[in-house]
Design a protein around this motif. Structure first.
Motif, short mmCIF file in Angstrom:
data_model
loop_
_atom_site.label_atom_id
_atom_site.label_comp_id
_atom_site.label_asym_id
_atom_site.label_seq_id
_atom_site.Cartn_x
_atom_site.Cartn_y
_atom_site.Cartn_z
N MET A 85 1.40 -4.81 3.73
CA MET A 85 0.43 -3.73 3.91
C MET A 85 0.65 -2.98 5.21
O MET A 85 1.21 -3.52 6.17
N CYS A 113 0.85 -1.19 0.00
CA CYS A 113 0.00 0.00 0.00
C CYS A 113 0.89 1.24 0.00
O CYS A 113 2.07 1.16 0.33
N PRO A 114 0.33 2.39 -0.37
CA PRO A 114 1.18 3.58 -0.44
C PRO A 114 1.48 4.18 0.94
O PRO A 114 2.35 5.03 1.05
N GLY A 115 0.76 3.73 1.96
CA GLY A 115 0.91 4.34 3.27
C GLY A 115 0.08 5.61 3.35
O GLY A 115 -0.29 6.19 2.31
N CYS A 116 -0.26 6.02 4.56
CA CYS A 116 -1.05 7.24 4.74
C CYS A 116 -0.89 7.69 6.18
O CYS A 116 0.02 7.23 6.87
N THR A 120 -0.08 5.32 9.12
CA THR A 120 1.22 4.68 9.33
C THR A 120 2.28 5.76 9.53
O THR A 120 2.82 6.29 8.57
N GLY A 153 -5.18 -4.15 4.91
CA GLY A 153 -4.10 -5.13 5.08
C GLY A 153 -4.54 -6.57 5.01
O GLY A 153 -4.11 -7.32 4.11
N CYS A 169 -1.63 -1.31 7.41
CA CYS A 169 -2.52 -1.31 8.57
C CYS A 169 -3.70 -2.24 8.31
O CYS A 169 -3.78 -2.87 7.25
S1 SF4 Z 1 -3.65 -0.10 4.10
FE1 SF4 Z 1 -3.74 1.30 5.86
S2 SF4 Z 1 -1.76 2.31 5.85
FE2 SF4 Z 1 -2.01 1.42 3.85
S3 SF4 Z 1 -2.88 3.10 2.65
FE3 SF4 Z 1 -4.57 1.82 3.34
S4 SF4 Z 1 -5.24 2.83 5.24
FE4 SF4 Z 1 -3.23 3.65 4.77
#
Ligand code: SF4
Length: 415
Positions: free
Chosen positions: A353, A309-312, A315, A359, A355
């Motif tokens: 992933m 995932c790109p992270g947000c 994280t 995830g 979170c």
């Molecule tokens: S999986 Fe979680 S950390 Fe990754 S982009 Fe989605 S909400 Fe953000």
């Protein structure tokens, strides 16, 4: 078994979508719609420098290039070609080496028959075989191809388009009541140049299935237009590529956009991504990009894919970015030996992933996936294997433990 079915499924899909062509054999590689789309690359060393050229071909082959082209521009390059191929064979590297000829191909291929014999294919640019003696020079190259039973690629390039054809078509266009824009006439002239040259080559006596065509331009929309036309007018296998794609993101994205649109329509039997490397940069980058284009389109599998995932804002740590990067690097490093030890491993999917939002769901879709804890979540990382929760990792050694689980999965499923 599951992986074998997946692989077969991808290949069946790619076959169904392909534009029908004859098959051209280049060394031990078959090119055409009955075969997977092949990745090729080109060296940027001085061909007369045997050591450096062998070294680069070896690198490109190890990265997964299935064909490699070298420039043959003068006497020393022509003399070096057989030595390069001999050297590669001694190291058990049996990649077809293609000679790229401009201006003096007719002279070099005649003067150096050992070079002509050792190459797997000749690339001829019909715009660069001379002016007054163009057809004669072109014919000489084709005759050598026939003598040594080599296929040819007639590679038209819009930077060196045959002026005679272009002028002829521009003149004709200007007589029309509603003349076409110059760009359209140029595209038509490229197609005409490729097809006329192929006809001339067949009239000289080369077999229909010994010809591959290309018509390279540097703009994405032009590339799509010219190849659609070419594809509709012949059944020769087509070599796709954006010429002078450029550096970095621009080159990668433009190549991906152009090639993907055509491959999605079933057009294209071998591809090259012509990236300009950074000074001292890695030439293998063009091979990796070409492979990734084919793998993203589900046309072929080359290496396990890591979904991350790109992270947000959930994280705040970079733990998952680091793990995704480490896993990617680890896979890249292991692939040369995994490819031999674990056939089919290239179809593996790994998820890393950040979170619990996406995830666990994404991890379940992968063969093996981990969902790291986001900010404020319990410091634990559930791991899913083939869609089922297998274990939950905790503590400071999550990365090492996940790598071990990945290794165990590969040994168990692909040995
Ligand atoms: S999986 Fe979680 S950390 Fe990754 S982009 Fe989605 S909400 Fe953000």
């Amino acid at each position: 078994m599951k992986n074998a079915i997946l692989k077969f499924g991808v290949w069946e899909r790619s076959k169904k979508l392909r534009r029908k062509t004859v098959t051209a054999k280049v060394g031990n590689i078959s090119i055409g719609s009955d075969h997977p789309v092949v990745v090729q690359s080109m060296t940027n060393t001085d061909t007369s420098d045997v050591k450096r050229t062998v070294w680069q071909i070896k690198d490109l082959a190890a990265a997964g290039s299935e064909l490699v082209r070298v420039t043959v521009n003068n006497d020393s390059a022509a003399k070096a070609v057989p030595l390069i191929i001999e050297n590669l064979e001694k190291q058990n590297i049996r990649i077809p080496v293609i000679g790229d000829f401009h201006y003096n191909g007719h002279l070099l291929l005649t003067k150096y028959p050992v070079c002509a014999e050792s190459l797997a294919k000749y690339r001829i640019n019909p715009g660069n075989v001379g002016t007054k003696t163009r057809d004669k020079n072109f014919t000489t190259i084709v005759e050598q191809a026939i003598n040594f039973q080599k296929p040819i690629r007639i590679g038209v390039n819009w930077g060196s388009l045959d002026k005679q054809i272009l002028t002829e078509m521009m003149d004709e266009n200007s007589k029309h009541i509603h003349p076409l824009p110059a760009r359209d006439v140029t595209i038509n002239a490229m197609v005409e140049s490729a097809l006329r040259s192929a006809l001339l080559a067949e009239n000289v006596g080369i077999a229909h299935n010994m010809i591959i065509l290309s018509a390279k331009v540097s703009g994405v929309q032009d590339l799509i237009t010219v190849y659609r036309q070419l594809a509709g007018k012949c059944e020769y296998p087509l070599h796709l590529g954006l010429t002078e794609a450029g550096m970095g993101n621009k080159g990668i994205i433009a190549s991906t956009a152009g090639l993907s649109a055509l491959l999605q329509e079933g057009i294209g039997d071998t591809i090259r991504v012509s990236l300009t490397p950074q000074p001292g940069g890695d030439r293998r980058e063009e091979v990796y990009v070409a492979q990734q284009i084919l793998q993203s389109l589900e046309l072929r599998s080359f290496t396990p894919q890591v979904t991350a995932c790109p992270g947000c804002g959930r994280t705040t740590s970079t733990l998952f970015q680091k793990l995704a990067d480490d896993i990617n690097t680890y896979i890249k490093e292991q692939m040369p030996s995994w490819r031999i030890q674990y056939p089919g491993v290239e179809a593996l999917n790994v998820a890393v992933m950040g979170c619990v939002v996406n995830g666990p769901g994404e991890s379940k879709h992968a063969n093996i996936g981990i969902s790291l804890p986001g900010t404020g979540e319990d410091p634990k990382a559930p791991v899913y294997i083939d869609g089922t929760h297998a274990t939950t990792l905790k503590g400071e050694h999550i990365a090492e433990e996940f790598q071990k689980l990945l290794n165990d999965y590969i040994v168990k499923n692909y040995s």
